[in-house]
Design an enzyme around this catalytic site. Structure first.
Site, PDB file in Angstrom:
ATOM      1  N   TYR A  70       6.215 -10.172   6.769  1.00  0.00           N
ATOM      2  CA  TYR A  70       6.140  -8.728   6.983  1.00  0.00           C
ATOM      3  C   TYR A  70       6.664  -8.418   8.379  1.00  0.00           C
ATOM      4  O   TYR A  70       6.517  -9.226   9.304  1.00  0.00           O
ATOM      5  CB  TYR A  70       4.699  -8.226   6.871  1.00  0.00           C
ATOM      6  CG  TYR A  70       4.198  -8.063   5.459  1.00  0.00           C
ATOM      7  CD1 TYR A  70       4.299  -6.835   4.801  1.00  0.00           C
ATOM      8  CD2 TYR A  70       3.612  -9.126   4.774  1.00  0.00           C
ATOM      9  CE1 TYR A  70       3.833  -6.674   3.508  1.00  0.00           C
ATOM     10  CE2 TYR A  70       3.148  -8.979   3.472  1.00  0.00           C
ATOM     11  CZ  TYR A  70       3.260  -7.746   2.854  1.00  0.00           C
ATOM     12  OH  TYR A  70       2.801  -7.593   1.564  1.00  0.00           O
TER      13      TYR A  70
ATOM     14  N   ASP B  30       0.821  -1.206   0.000  1.00  0.00           N
ATOM     15  CA  ASP B  30       0.000   0.000   0.000  1.00  0.00           C
ATOM     16  C   ASP B  30       0.858   1.262   0.000  1.00  0.00           C
ATOM     17  O   ASP B  30       2.077   1.215   0.193  1.00  0.00           O
ATOM     18  CB  ASP B  30      -0.897   0.032   1.245  1.00  0.00           C
ATOM     19  CG  ASP B  30      -2.031  -0.975   1.185  1.00  0.00           C
ATOM     20  OD1 ASP B  30      -2.357  -1.437   0.078  1.00  0.00           O
ATOM     21  OD2 ASP B  30      -2.585  -1.298   2.256  1.00  0.00           O
TER      22      ASP B  30
END
Length: 243
Positions: free
Chosen positions: A111, A53
């Site tokens: 992540y 994002d």
């Protein structure tokens, strides 16, 4: 035609996410495709392991693309780096099998989220902030509930994720390193914004606004007992991809 893989590292602060967008909006995919096309004199279409994002970074993003160019790969990477902003670097170029797909061939992704309790002028590009003291013990308890297979639909903002919202979490933990709280999560796949929503939930737990059992009810019963807010994007990194 050859299938080429690059590893990409980037600071996502000044980009509107990974995915190409119309209207001249600056994205990482758009920037890389434009500069590769300029070098190779071809229309290039990149596939990426993860579509990060706006404001999210990558220590290791993996991309692949098809090309008919005979240019030496090291020269291609050098030329590309000379045209890219300093906040984007490519490395490790090599030919991969024609059926290699950066996204669908990936077995696991990792992540990491870096979190401070108070804002830092020098680290604000790469850390989120809880704006208050955190209890890492209960945050770790909440993280332990995530391991295994769960439906994460309530922790996604992408309508397309409704088709397959189940993810298998392999590892998930919090650690504190020199005053920085680090969240590490490894899974077979992730929904859009899922990690940021998970961090947001665990910040609420760490600040005493929720308890680990609230996360359990959200995952097991689809019950939201407190407001859901995603953590800031700047603390999040795509850290590793396994094939």
């Amino acid at each position: 035609m050859k299938n080429i893989r690059f590893d990409v590292e980037y600071d996502g602060t000044d980009f509107c996410g990974w995915q190409r967008q119309p209207g001249g909006i600056q994205t990482l995919q758009g920037e890389l495709e434009a500069q590769l096309g300029r070098i190779l004199q071809e229309n290039i279409s990149l596939t990426a392991a993860g579509r990060t994002d706006k404001g999210v970074h990558a220590r290791l993003q993996v991309v692949n693309f098809m090309t008919g160019s005979a240019m030496e790969l090291s020269k291609m990477a050098h030329a590309l780096n000379s045209l890219l902003p300093d906040t984007v670097r490519v490395s490790n170029p090599h030919v991969v099998p024609l059926d290699f797909h950066a996204r669908f061939s990936a077995k696991e992704r990792e992540y990491r989220y870096f979190l401070l309790e108070e804002p830092s002028a020098l680290r604000c590009r790469f850390t989120g902030c809880s704006k208050g003291s955190l209890h890492i013990g209960v945050m770790q308890d909440a993280a332990g509930l995530l391991v295994g297979e769960h439906d994460f639909l309530l922790l996604s903002k992408e309508p397309a994720d409704k088709k397959n919202p189940v993810c298998l979490i392999k590892e998930c933990e919090w650690q504190e390193e020199n005053g920085v709280f680090v969240f590490r999560i490894r899974a077979n796949r992730f929904l859009r914004s899922m990690v940021r929503y998970l961090v947001g939930v665990m910040i609420a737990v760490g600040r005493g606004r929720a308890v680990p059992e609230d996360l359990g009810m959200l995952l097991d019963d689809g019950l939201m007992t407190f407001p859901l807010f995603p953590a800031e994007p700047n603390g999040l990194f795509l850290w590793d991809v396994s094939y």
